[in-house]
Write a protein that holds these residues in place. Structure first.
Motif, short mmCIF file in Angstrom:
data_model
loop_
_atom_site.label_atom_id
_atom_site.label_comp_id
_atom_site.label_asym_id
_atom_site.label_seq_id
_atom_site.Cartn_x
_atom_site.Cartn_y
_atom_site.Cartn_z
N GLU A 106 0.86 -1.18 0.00
CA GLU A 106 0.00 0.00 0.00
C GLU A 106 0.90 1.23 0.00
OE1 GLU A 106 -3.46 0.30 -0.06
OE2 GLU A 106 -3.31 -1.83 -0.55
N VAL A 107 0.62 2.19 -0.91
CA VAL A 107 1.43 3.39 -1.04
C VAL A 107 0.53 4.61 -1.21
CG1 VAL A 107 3.35 2.10 -2.06
CG2 VAL A 107 1.68 3.21 -3.55
N TYR A 108 1.15 5.79 -1.09
CA TYR A 108 0.42 7.04 -1.34
C TYR A 108 0.43 7.40 -2.83
CZ TYR A 108 -0.61 12.00 -1.50
OH TYR A 108 -1.14 13.22 -1.82
N GLY A 109 1.55 7.10 -3.50
CA GLY A 109 1.65 7.43 -4.91
C GLY A 109 2.90 6.84 -5.53
N VAL A 110 3.06 7.09 -6.83
CA VAL A 110 4.23 6.60 -7.56
C VAL A 110 4.55 7.57 -8.70
CG1 VAL A 110 2.82 5.08 -9.04
CG2 VAL A 110 5.23 4.59 -8.71
N GLN A 111 5.84 7.85 -8.90
CA GLN A 111 6.31 8.65 -10.03
C GLN A 111 6.93 7.71 -11.05
OE1 GLN A 111 9.02 11.52 -8.41
NE2 GLN A 111 7.38 12.83 -7.65
N LEU A 112 6.57 7.89 -12.32
CA LEU A 112 6.97 6.96 -13.37
C LEU A 112 7.57 7.69 -14.57
CD1 LEU A 112 3.58 5.18 -13.12
CD2 LEU A 112 5.72 4.01 -12.64
N PRO A 113 8.53 7.04 -15.28
CA PRO A 113 9.10 7.62 -16.49
C PRO A 113 8.28 7.26 -17.73
CG PRO A 113 10.32 5.66 -15.90
CD PRO A 113 9.26 5.84 -14.85
N GLY A 114 7.30 8.06 -18.05
CA GLY A 114 6.48 7.81 -19.23
C GLY A 114 7.24 8.12 -20.51
N VAL A 115 6.77 7.63 -21.63
CA VAL A 115 7.45 7.86 -22.90
C VAL A 115 7.45 9.35 -23.28
CG1 VAL A 115 7.14 5.54 -23.82
CG2 VAL A 115 5.38 7.25 -24.21
N ASN A 116 6.50 10.12 -22.75
CA ASN A 116 6.44 11.55 -23.03
C ASN A 116 6.90 12.39 -21.84
OD1 ASN A 116 5.45 11.31 -25.66
ND2 ASN A 116 3.39 10.95 -24.88
N GLY A 117 7.50 11.77 -20.84
CA GLY A 117 7.98 12.50 -19.67
C GLY A 117 7.53 11.88 -18.37
N LEU A 118 8.07 12.40 -17.29
CA LEU A 118 7.77 11.92 -15.94
C LEU A 118 6.33 12.27 -15.56
CD1 LEU A 118 9.27 10.67 -13.45
CD2 LEU A 118 9.59 13.01 -12.67
N PHE A 119 5.62 11.34 -14.92
CA PHE A 119 4.28 11.63 -14.41
C PHE A 119 4.07 10.92 -13.09
CE2 PHE A 119 3.69 7.87 -16.99
CZ PHE A 119 2.73 7.13 -16.34
N GLU A 120 3.04 11.36 -12.37
CA GLU A 120 2.78 10.85 -11.02
C GLU A 120 1.35 10.34 -10.92
OE1 GLU A 120 4.66 12.84 -7.51
OE2 GLU A 120 2.59 13.45 -7.17
N ILE A 121 1.19 9.24 -10.21
CA ILE A 121 -0.13 8.67 -9.95
C ILE A 121 -0.33 8.70 -8.44
CG2 ILE A 121 -1.57 6.60 -10.06
CD1 ILE A 121 0.11 5.82 -12.57
N LEU A 122 -1.42 9.31 -7.98
CA LEU A 122 -1.72 9.39 -6.56
C LEU A 122 -2.98 8.58 -6.25
CD1 LEU A 122 -1.06 13.19 -5.94
CD2 LEU A 122 0.48 11.27 -5.52
N ASP A 123 -3.27 8.45 -4.97
CA ASP A 123 -4.43 7.71 -4.49
C ASP A 123 -5.70 8.16 -5.22
OD1 ASP A 123 -5.55 5.80 -2.74
OD2 ASP A 123 -6.12 7.35 -1.31
N ARG A 124 -6.52 7.20 -5.62
CA ARG A 124 -7.81 7.41 -6.29
C ARG A 124 -7.68 8.03 -7.69
NH1 ARG A 124 -10.68 5.95 -2.00
NH2 ARG A 124 -10.49 6.94 0.00
N HIS A 125 -6.59 7.74 -8.37
CA HIS A 125 -6.38 8.23 -9.74
C HIS A 125 -7.38 7.57 -10.68
CE1 HIS A 125 -4.33 9.14 -13.51
NE2 HIS A 125 -3.54 9.97 -12.84
N ALA A 126 -7.73 8.27 -11.73
CA ALA A 126 -8.64 7.71 -12.74
C ALA A 126 -7.99 6.53 -13.44
CB ALA A 126 -8.99 8.79 -13.76
N ALA A 127 -8.81 5.65 -13.97
CA ALA A 127 -8.31 4.48 -14.70
C ALA A 127 -7.52 4.94 -15.92
CB ALA A 127 -9.47 3.60 -15.14
#
Length: 85
Positions: A16-37
């Motif tokens: 269980e986490v609060y969020g995650v930062q990821l290296p997307g093909v178009n740049g860095l992005f972040e996903i937080l709790d209750r993010h849309a599908a």
């Protein structure tokens, strides 16, 4: 939210986490709790796990390219390879 990092060989991380930062093909992005599908492609780089809201506790992984899926407050990262930093 639940985060799982999966490689073809094994489950590298599940917690269980609060969020995650990821290296997307178009740049860095972040996903937080209750993010849309969503589904997104990932490029090789550094993944940052945000363990709490204050962003004082985190973990890092180096990942190879892959994909991330967000559905029902669960984030699944599917990568060719990954290692904890």
């Amino acid at each position: 939210m639940t985060l799982e990092i999966l490689t073809p060989e094994r489950k590298l991380y599940s917690n269980e986490v609060y969020g995650v930062q990821l290296p997307g093909v178009n740049g860095l992005f972040e996903i937080l709790d209750r993010h849309a599908a969503m589904v997104s492609a990932l490029k090789p780089g550094r993944l940052k796990v945000l363990k709490d809201r204050s962003n004082t506790q985190h973990e890092f992984f180096t990942i190879q390219g892959g994909f991330v899926e967000v559905l029902n407050n669960k984030v699944t990262v599917l990568v060719e390879g990954a290692s904890a930093i």
